[in-house]
Design an enzyme around this catalytic site. Structure first.
Site: not given
Ligand SMILES: NC(=O)C1=CN([C@@H]2O[C@H](COP(=O)(O)OP(=O)(O)OC[C@H]3O[C@@H](n4cnc5c(N)ncnc54)[C@H](O)[C@@H]3O)[C@@H](O)[C@H]2O)C=CC1
Ligand SMILES: CC(C)CC(=O)C(=O)O
Length: 365
Positions: A80, A180-181
């Site tokens: 990562k 978190g949305v």
């Molecule tokens: N994007 C992907 O394909 C993947 C994401 N993840 C994990 O899923 C989670 C979300 O990822 P994404 O949706 O891509 O990120 P993102 O950044 O689009 O969404 C995260 C959301 O959480 C909000 N947030 C941050 N701190 C907060 C808090 N204390 N309370 C409430 N809301 C809060 C942010 O404002 C944001 O809207 C992360 O932990 C990421 O590592 C895991 C696997 C794959």
């Molecule tokens: C390709 C990403 C969605 C992989 C990753 O970093 C994760 O699953 O957290």
């Protein structure tokens, strides 16, 4: 943090610190374990309070990727990157090009993709400098942003967890608290809304909350109120370590199933929720849809094949609950066991000497 002590304790292979003065790039690439193949894991851009915090996050997330890729049955190791900076204000094209060249310098030991704070456009910039990047635009024959597929996998895993807790995988009428949305959770909310679930949402970003309220009739609550909601399912979809000493006593949900990485602050918190009878879908299993999807690119992307594999998260979660019950262990331990046993089996089966090793990057499915 004593870096070598920490790396030795968790058996990390490599930590790469990348700096580019012109663009302001400050990146940390952590490679945990490449027994199964090159390390694949996303790049997170975040405003860390200290360099130590950033290094720790990169290391923890990289180890999670080793377990995620192993449990998902991928021939990939775990790594990562974190980039220190504010994704809204500190990005520039040269930063991602410079980062792409650092990745290229690793000669295939590490392959990246999106994570919190990075986008498909950022991956396209990295792709100008290296082929060791996935989740780039579809025009390059890629799978694009993995978030919607991650959401699909979380939905399937949540169904399996609901079956374990409530005897049915129907989510109709179930109340789900979503923390978190963002990219993943918005699509997850779409699936849940369509399945007839009622949504309670929170986010530090008020616009993101409003979007979910408008689109799905979700009820908005303050960020610190999300844990104590009277709900069936808690879906952590923001950042890690949110299952901890402060939040566990507040939880009323019977199920925890969400996309966030590293949800348990410490392993003891996984033991505690197990003792409380909460059904926990291990984070790195339920959120493996994105990596399964981008990994499919390595053999020429086929969306049907990838989605079928992502739907299999339902079965993997069921299998983990079965191991948990059989061995009387918490589900997070059952998931670790599944991943560790696969890595050990593959290591043994690949231990004999070969003159010219075949690379996973050139294998056809
Ligand atoms: N994007 C992907 O394909 C993947 C994401 N993840 C994990 O899923 C989670 C979300 O990822 P994404 O949706 O891509 O990120 P993102 O950044 O689009 O969404 C995260 C959301 O959480 C909000 N947030 C941050 N701190 C907060 C808090 N204390 N309370 C409430 N809301 C809060 C942010 O404002 C944001 O809207 C992360 O932990 C990421 O590592 C895991 C696997 C794959
Ligand atoms: C390709 C990403 C969605 C992989 C990753 O970093 C994760 O699953 O957290």
């Amino acid at each position: 943090m004593e870096i070598f002590n920490y790396m030795e304790k968790h058996d990390y292979e490599q930590l790469v610190i990348c700096q580019d003065k012109t663009s302001g790039l400050k990146a940390i690439i952590a490679i945990h374990d490449t027994t199964l193949g090159p390390a694949l894991g996303g790049t997170r851009m975040w405003t860390y309070a200290s360099e130590e915090e950033a290094i720790e996050d990169a290391l923890r997330l990289a180890k999670g990727m080793t377990y995620k890729n192993a449990a998902a049955g991928l021939n990939l190791g775990g790594g990562k990157t974190v980039i220190i900076g504010d994704p809204r204000t500190d990005k520039n094209d040269e930063m991602f090009r410079a980062f792409g060249r650092f990745i290229e310098g690793l000669n295939g030991r590490y392959i990246t993709a999106e994570d919190v704070g990075t986008t498909e456009a950022d991956m396209d910039l990295i792709h100008l400098e290296t082929d060791y990047v996935t989740g780039v635009s579809a025009e390059f024959g890629s799978s694009g942003n993995p978030s919607p597929v991650t959401a699909f996998g979380v939905f399937k895993g949540m169904q399996a967890a609901a079956k374990e807790a409530f005897g049915t995988d129907s989510l109709e009428g179930k109340v789900v608290a979503v923390q978190g949305v963002g990219n993943v959770a918005y699509t997850l909310c779409e699936y849940l809304h369509e399945a007839g679930a009622k949504l309670i949402v929170t986010d530090i970003n008020k616009e993101a909350v409003q979007r979910a309220v408008d689109a799905f009739g979700a009820t908005a609550v303050e960020t610190d109120e999300i844990y104590s909601q009277d709900v069936d399912i808690f879906a952590p979809c923001a950042l890690g370590a949110i299952i901890n000493d402060e939040t566990i006593p507040q939880l009323k949900a019977k199920v925890i199933a969400g996309s966030a990485n590293n949800q348990l602050k410490n392993p003891e918190h996984g033991d505690l929720i197990h003792e409380m009878g909460i059904v926990y879908a291990p984070d790195y299993v339920i959120n493996s849809g994105g990596v399964i999807n981008v990994a499919d690119e390595l053999a020429g992307y086929n969306s049907e094949r990838a989605l079928k594999r992502v739907a299999g998260i339902y079965d993997t979660i069921e299998k983990i609950f079965a191991i948990s019950k059989r061995d009387n262990i918490p589900s997070y331990v059952a998931a670790d066991r599944l991943a560790e046993e696969r890595i050990a089996r593959v290591a043994k089966s690949r231990s004999q000497f070969l003159q010219n090793e075949k690379s996973v990057l050139t294998q056809k499915k």
